[in-house]
Design an enzyme around this catalytic site. Structure first.
Site, mmCIF file in Angstrom:
data_model
loop_
_atom_site.group_PDB
_atom_site.id
_atom_site.type_symbol
_atom_site.label_atom_id
_atom_site.label_comp_id
_atom_site.label_asym_id
_atom_site.label_seq_id
_atom_site.Cartn_x
_atom_site.Cartn_y
_atom_site.Cartn_z
ATOM 1 N N GLU A 1 0.886 -1.174 0.000
ATOM 2 C CA GLU A 1 0.000 0.000 0.000
ATOM 3 C C GLU A 1 0.912 1.207 0.000
ATOM 4 O O GLU A 1 1.570 1.498 0.998
ATOM 5 C CB GLU A 1 -0.932 -0.028 1.210
ATOM 6 C CG GLU A 1 -2.130 0.885 1.044
ATOM 7 C CD GLU A 1 -1.934 2.227 1.725
ATOM 8 O OE1 GLU A 1 -1.566 3.190 1.006
ATOM 9 O OE2 GLU A 1 -2.154 2.313 2.936
ATOM 10 N N CYS A 60 -1.959 8.630 3.335
ATOM 11 C CA CYS A 60 -1.821 8.244 1.930
ATOM 12 C C CYS A 60 -3.059 8.593 1.119
ATOM 13 O O CYS A 60 -2.971 8.813 -0.095
ATOM 14 C CB CYS A 60 -1.533 6.749 1.828
ATOM 15 S SG CYS A 60 -2.752 5.714 2.675
#
Length: 482
Positions: free
Chosen positions: A250, A284
């Site tokens: 990720e 993120c």
């Protein structure tokens, strides 16, 4: 905080064998919270061997007993919530609001993972061969190595840890040094007290400069789970490919919010303020670019600036503060450089403030074009550029003009029209009439393009941390051609 001065390896709290002692510091006031002797490559080896040996026993534990352990861990998080909030504020620079959101998210993941031992389903399938029965088993992968980041340390470590343990694996964690407690050591104590087998979970606080690639290249872990930057993720992916390990990545994001001309501007600006400035933009999924159709551009800028100018920034110990410090001063300089270079290229400040220490104030740039650094680079801080477009086709083109594809948002007057636009954005996740920061325990989480590989959450996490095995059973003599 000073009690967090030991590694958790082989079921013991002990000193590392690394070359140096690391000081874990408060990013707001630079106070030393704890000191720890770092782990060495030999410590990594012991940790992985310990996890492998304990995993064999854990795999045989009754599924209902595994559930009970996971549920006890949830109860312990709830009991120790206040302590964990204090740790996140002091070590991570989290605001009170962000710390509470982070803990709630982790609890959700743990509750979902607690159901996994009862969902390790197999099935029996027919065969083209007479008298054959095909059985499909879902088994633990073995040992999982987890490398976790500093920005949501407890949540993003738990996102891999809870599913991996619940699916029957052993685990070794390498937390970010800057959040070694909230991203690692706290979890070692948590699951130790919850009753996992000795040595099943190991926390190795170490420096990549010393151990190099030993954490990833060690022959024992079958899966490496990494959350962090795309450049580091590429390197880890290459290592895993070379050693034929499975990898879940990720990575970074350059997330766009599109505001269409029929959107509710007030609601869109409210979404943007939350999606940009939560945790000082160090997420993120944070909004990196806001793309607005020209008819509502000026109104949107005005409303967003009004909302952002009311956000309090400074000491995260103050309950009213929303934007606390960035994790270190290097990040302050990096973000200021992105802003300065974009200003040189023609962007203008719509909102700015005074940087104090590691606290970077909410910052909004206008007259931004998609080739500017503020639009091309992942900001990972409380600054954002607003890009004006003539129509939604241009908005879609600009949104997709990025190597990343993690999250995003579309604000539209018509929900179904918003969905149709959202379908055209190349991203793993996108939200209509909301912002980019969303993570739910039962929904697939992950990105496209340079934002990563694999999916976390719910049944997707169960798939990531298990392996599938086919056993066929020939119940009657089989005839062969020779």
């Amino acid at each position: 905080m000073k009690k967090w001065d030991k590694q958790f390896i082989g079921g013991e709290w002990r000193d590392g064998k690394g070359q140096r002692v690391y000081e874990d510091k408060n990013p707001y006031n630079d106070e030393t919270l704890a000191e720890i002797r770092l782990a060495s490559s030999d410590d990594i080896d012991v940790a992985y061997r310990s996890a492998r040996d304990a995993q064999k026993k854990w795999e045989e534990v009754n599924a209902y007993d595994k559930v009970a352990v996971m549920e006890r861990a949830v109860d312990l998080v709830k009991q120790r919530r206040d302590e964990l909030v204090e740790i996140l504020i002091a070590e991570n620079g989290a605001s009170h609001t962000k710390a509470q959101i982070e803990i709630d998210g982790a609890i959700g993941i743990m509750k979902e993972a607690a159901t996994f031992p009862l969902r390790m389903h197999g099935k029996i399938m027919p065969s083209v061969i007479p008298g054959k029965e095909n059985r499909i088993y879902h088994n633990p992968a073995g040992v999982v190595g987890i490398i976790s980041p500093f920005n949501f340390p407890f949540h993003l470590t738990m996102r891999s840890l809870a599913p991996a343990l619940a699916a029957g694996n052993g685990v070794v964690i390498k937390p970010d040094l800057q959040t070694m407690i909230s991203g690692g050591l706290f979890m070692g104590k948590l699951f130790e007290d919850a009753g996992i087998p000795r040595g099943l979970l190991n926390i190795t606080v170490c420096s990549s400069s010393e151990i190099k690639d030993a954490f990833v290249e060690h022959p024992i872990p079958q899966i490496i789970s990494f959350t962090g930057s795309t450049p580091v993720g590429r390197h880890i992916g290459e290592l895993c490919g070379r050693h034929l390990k499975r990898v879940a990545l990720e990575l970074g994001g350059n997330n766009a919010m599109i505001v269409l001309k029929d959107a509710d501007v007030e609601k869109a600006a409210g979404s943007a303020a939350f999606g940009k400035f939560l945790n000082a933009g160090q997420i993120c999924m944070s909004l990196n670019r806001i793309i607005v159709e020209r008819p509502v551009y000026e109104e949107f800028v005005k409303v967003l600036v009004e909302k952002a100018s009311q956000i309090k920034y400074g000491d995260p110990a103050d309950r009213d503060v929303v934007v606390g410090p960035l994790i270190n001063n290097k990040q302050v300089g990096r973000i200021q450089d992105l802003v300065d270079k974009s200003i040189e290229m023609g962007a203008r400040y719509a909102l700015r403030g005074d940087t104090k220490g590691n606290v970077f104030p909410p910052t909004i740039l206008v007259d931004v074009t998609n080739d500017m650094p503020i639009a091309q680079e992942e900001i990972f801080g409380p600054a954002v550029g607003i890009i004006v477009v003539d129509d939604e086709l241009e908005a879609i083109k600009v949104a997709n003009d990025s190597e990343y594809g993690l999250s995003g948002a579309v604000h539209a007057g018509s929900i179904e029209h918003g969905v149709e636009v959202a379908k055209q954005i190349v991203t793993g996740m996108i939200h209509v009439n909301d912002q980019g920061v969303n993570d739910e325990p039962i929904v697939a989480f992950g990105g496209e393009k340079a934002s990563g590989l694999g999916r976390y959450g719910g049944e997707w996490a169960l798939h990531e941390f298990t392996t599938t095995k086919w056993i066929s059973v020939q119940t009657m003599p089989r005839e062969y051609p020779f």
